[in-house]
Design an enzyme around this catalytic site. Structure first.
Site, PDB file in Angstrom:
ATOM      1  N   GLU A   4     -30.032 -32.589  -0.077  1.00 40.00           N
ATOM      2  CA  GLU A   4     -29.676 -33.553  -1.071  1.00 40.00           C
ATOM      3  C   GLU A   4     -29.054 -34.762  -0.308  1.00 40.00           C
ATOM      4  O   GLU A   4     -27.830 -34.925   0.070  1.00 40.00           O
ATOM      5  CB  GLU A   4     -28.943 -33.253  -2.546  1.00 40.00           C
TER       6      GLU A   4
ATOM      7  N   THR B 260     -34.804 -37.265  -6.337  1.00 42.22           N
ATOM      8  CA  THR B 260     -35.373 -36.053  -5.718  1.00 42.22           C
ATOM      9  C   THR B 260     -36.830 -35.644  -6.270  1.00 42.22           C
ATOM     10  O   THR B 260     -37.569 -35.172  -5.506  1.00 42.22           O
ATOM     11  CB  THR B 260     -34.300 -34.906  -6.446  1.00 42.22           C
TER      12      THR B 260
ATOM     13  N   HIS C  61     -23.947 -34.926  -3.482  1.00 45.75           N
ATOM     14  CA  HIS C  61     -24.717 -35.947  -4.403  1.00 45.75           C
ATOM     15  C   HIS C  61     -23.770 -36.962  -4.971  1.00 45.75           C
ATOM     16  O   HIS C  61     -22.408 -36.380  -5.065  1.00 45.75           O
ATOM     17  CB  HIS C  61     -25.305 -35.079  -5.650  1.00 45.75           C
TER      18      HIS C  61
ATOM     19  N   ASP D  98     -33.806 -35.754   1.128  1.00 44.06           N
ATOM     20  CA  ASP D  98     -34.597 -36.112   0.137  1.00 44.06           C
ATOM     21  C   ASP D  98     -34.887 -37.772  -0.094  1.00 44.06           C
ATOM     22  O   ASP D  98     -35.874 -38.412  -0.022  1.00 44.06           O
ATOM     23  CB  ASP D  98     -34.456 -35.498  -0.848  1.00 44.06           C
ATOM     24  N   HIS D  99     -33.401 -38.237   0.143  1.00 44.78           N
ATOM     25  CA  HIS D  99     -33.402 -39.963  -0.033  1.00 44.78           C
ATOM     26  C   HIS D  99     -32.154 -40.185   0.243  1.00 44.78           C
ATOM     27  O   HIS D  99     -31.279 -39.604   0.789  1.00 44.78           O
ATOM     28  CB  HIS D  99     -33.890 -40.230  -1.301  1.00 44.78           C
TER      29      HIS D  99
HETATM   30  C1  GP9 Z   1     -30.792 -32.599  -9.750  1.00 44.89           C
HETATM   31  C2  GP9 Z   1     -30.874 -32.766  -8.360  1.00 44.89           C
HETATM   32  C3  GP9 Z   1     -30.252 -34.117  -7.942  1.00 44.89           C
HETATM   33  O1  GP9 Z   1     -31.256 -31.147 -10.217  1.00 44.89           O
HETATM   34  O2  GP9 Z   1     -31.741 -32.341  -7.732  1.00 44.89           O
HETATM   35  O3  GP9 Z   1     -31.259 -34.966  -8.363  1.00 44.89           O
HETATM   36  P1  GP9 Z   1     -31.375 -36.640  -7.918  1.00 44.89           P
HETATM   37  O4  GP9 Z   1     -30.113 -37.278  -8.769  1.00 44.89           O
HETATM   38  O5  GP9 Z   1     -30.974 -36.556  -6.405  1.00 44.89           O
HETATM   39  O6  GP9 Z   1     -32.993 -37.100  -8.272  1.00 44.89           O
HETATM   40 MN    MN Z   2     -31.841 -36.250  -4.373  1.00 41.68          MN
END
Ligand code: GP9
Ligand code: MN
Length: 435
Positions: free
Chosen positions: A38, A82, A198, A259-260
């Site tokens: 993440e 994500t 996150h 992912d980003h």
């Molecule tokens: C939520 C987690 C974060 O379940 O995958 O999502 P994001 O905010 O990075 O799109």
């Molecule tokens: Mn994400």
């Protein structure tokens, strides 16, 4: 309308990049374990803060003798974050110009990896994630994709300090999911979606490593980012030691990717000094260059480890992985190109139609020289270079537009890849734990 699909089909055919015989099928029959890091960006790899590596374990994998590690791999997400990354990796179609495929088009016809790998190679499939199943509409989308299992928050004890921001803390996700993983029929295709790293990257002190002293910038988000990076690194390390003890490493291939971005552009100037860049000369091109995320293919025992400098992005992962598994991809409508293919084009398309290549980047309405990090003034762009740049821009726009049309019009309804059986979402019920 059905004939719209033929336009997309002929584009994808003309864009097809054949497999590289050196890598084709080398992972066939191995378990596929995907670790979705993440908000984890490439700049944290090999980064030291106060003399200590932020992510020592991931660094050891990045430079590992069995890991093919990409140093010029970019995230290509839009507002779907994500879910855009997941959509790209499972289908090799892009996220949308705005909003998320997962929330707006969850019931589209997908021809996604979970269905492909189970239909063609008999793999069982599952996702492990510490957030609730409905977040990003995942429970609906995963059934359209043909995931057999989705072990979401309801399968774990997420109470009290076991959770942080978006769900069960990563160390607990990796630990508590073992009970379900061990019941899966091998070979399996499983994906672990981490969450602790996150925004805003907070973490209970009890979970922090007292030996890791983070940065002291005047931006707490940045300082916290390295703390949750470090925690994520320890989580992956713990998971690897479990996999090793369980004897799963030797017959698995582990795909690790970010992912980003985690740090947003507005904070990049503050981040610059921490990562050894000059904040006073920071440019829009530097913002683009920071969109690199790790993409690592760990094949334990393979001795294939090296750093691969190919310029690519998330859209390319699926064909790359399919070919490693010996799954031929010509029959599918997938926009990415196998990163090992000699026909792979090093042109990375971003969702906003900007793009980057080994030598040039187009962003903020300007052409940048990646070596000097300077704008190339229009007056000094040769006719030949101008022609190349417009060809690149047209190619990027065309690919994004065709991907959007495929999704907006749900065109895969009108397309039957050889041997593919249409997924019936009603065949899946995630409430039942793997028996
Ligand atoms: C939520 C987690 C974060 O379940 O995958 O999502 P994001 O905010 O990075 O799109
Ligand atoms: Mn994400």
């Amino acid at each position: 309308k059905p004939n719209d699909i033929s336009k997309v089909r002929s584009y994808v055919k003309s864009h097809y990049a054949k497999a590289n015989s050196k890598y084709y099928g080398i992972a066939k029959g191995k378990n596929v374990i995907i670790i979705h890091l993440e908000s984890f960006q490439q700049f944290s790899i090999d980064q030291k803060i106060n003399g200590k590596e932020v992510t020592p374990f991931l660094n050891s994998l990045y430079h590992g003798k069995d890991t093919i590690s990409f140093s010029n791999f970019f995230n290509e997400v839009g507002q779907g974050k994500t879910s855009d990354a997941e959509n790209m990796l499972e289908t090799s179609t892009f996220g949308l110009p705005s909003g998320s495929v997962f929330t707006k088009y969850a019931s589209n016809t997908f021809q996604a990896m979970p269905a492909i790998i189970s239909q063609r190679l008999g793999y069982s499939t599952a996702v492990f994630h510490g957030n609730v199943a409905s977040f990003w509409n995942r429970d609906t989308v995963y059934k359209s994709m043909g995931y057999q299992h989705f072990f979401d928050a309801s399968f774990y004890d997420v109470s009290g300090e076991k959770s942080e921001s978006w769900g069960l803390k990563d160390k607990l996700l990796f630990k508590d999911s073992v009970a379900y993983l061990e019941k899966l029929q091998q070979p399996f295709y499983v994906k672990y979606l981490t969450v602790t790293n996150h925004y805003p990257f907070t973490l209970d002190t009890v979970d922090q490593d007292p030996n890791f002293k983070t940065s002291d910038t005047d931006d707490p988000i940045i300082n916290n980012y390295f703390i949750t990076n470090h925690y994520l690194d320890q989580s992956v390390k713990e998971f690897y030691s479990y996999l090793s003890k369980a004897g799963l490493l030797k017959n698995s291939i582990i795909i690790i990717y970010g992912d980003h971005y985690g740090i947003s552009e507005s904070e990049n100037k503050t981040l610059a000094s921490v990562i050894g860049k000059n904040p006073t000369t920071w440019t829009a091109n530097d913002d683009v260059q920071l969109q690199r995320v790790p993409f690592m293919i760990d094949i334990p025992g393979s001795k294939l480890g090296h750093i691969d400098k190919t310029y690519g992005g998330e859209i390319d992962v699926l064909p790359t992985l399919e070919h490693l598994l010996g799954i031929s991809t010509k029959r599918y409508i997938q926009f990415g190109q196998d990163l090992f293919s000699k026909q792979h084009k090093q042109l990375v398309a971003f969702r906003d139609q900007d793009f980057t290549t080994p030598k040039y980047t187009y962003t903020a309405g300007k052409l940048w020289d990646n070596k000097t990090d300077k704008v190339i003034p229009t007056s000094s762009i040769s006719k030949a270079l101008a022609k190349k740049v417009s060809t690149w821009q047209k190619a990027v726009n065309k690919e994004l537009n065709l991907s959007d049309e495929l999704i907006y019009k749900d065109l895969l309804r009108f397309y039957k890849p050889k041997g593919f059986k249409t997924v019936n979402p009603k065949n899946y019920d995630y409430g039942v734990s793997a028996t």
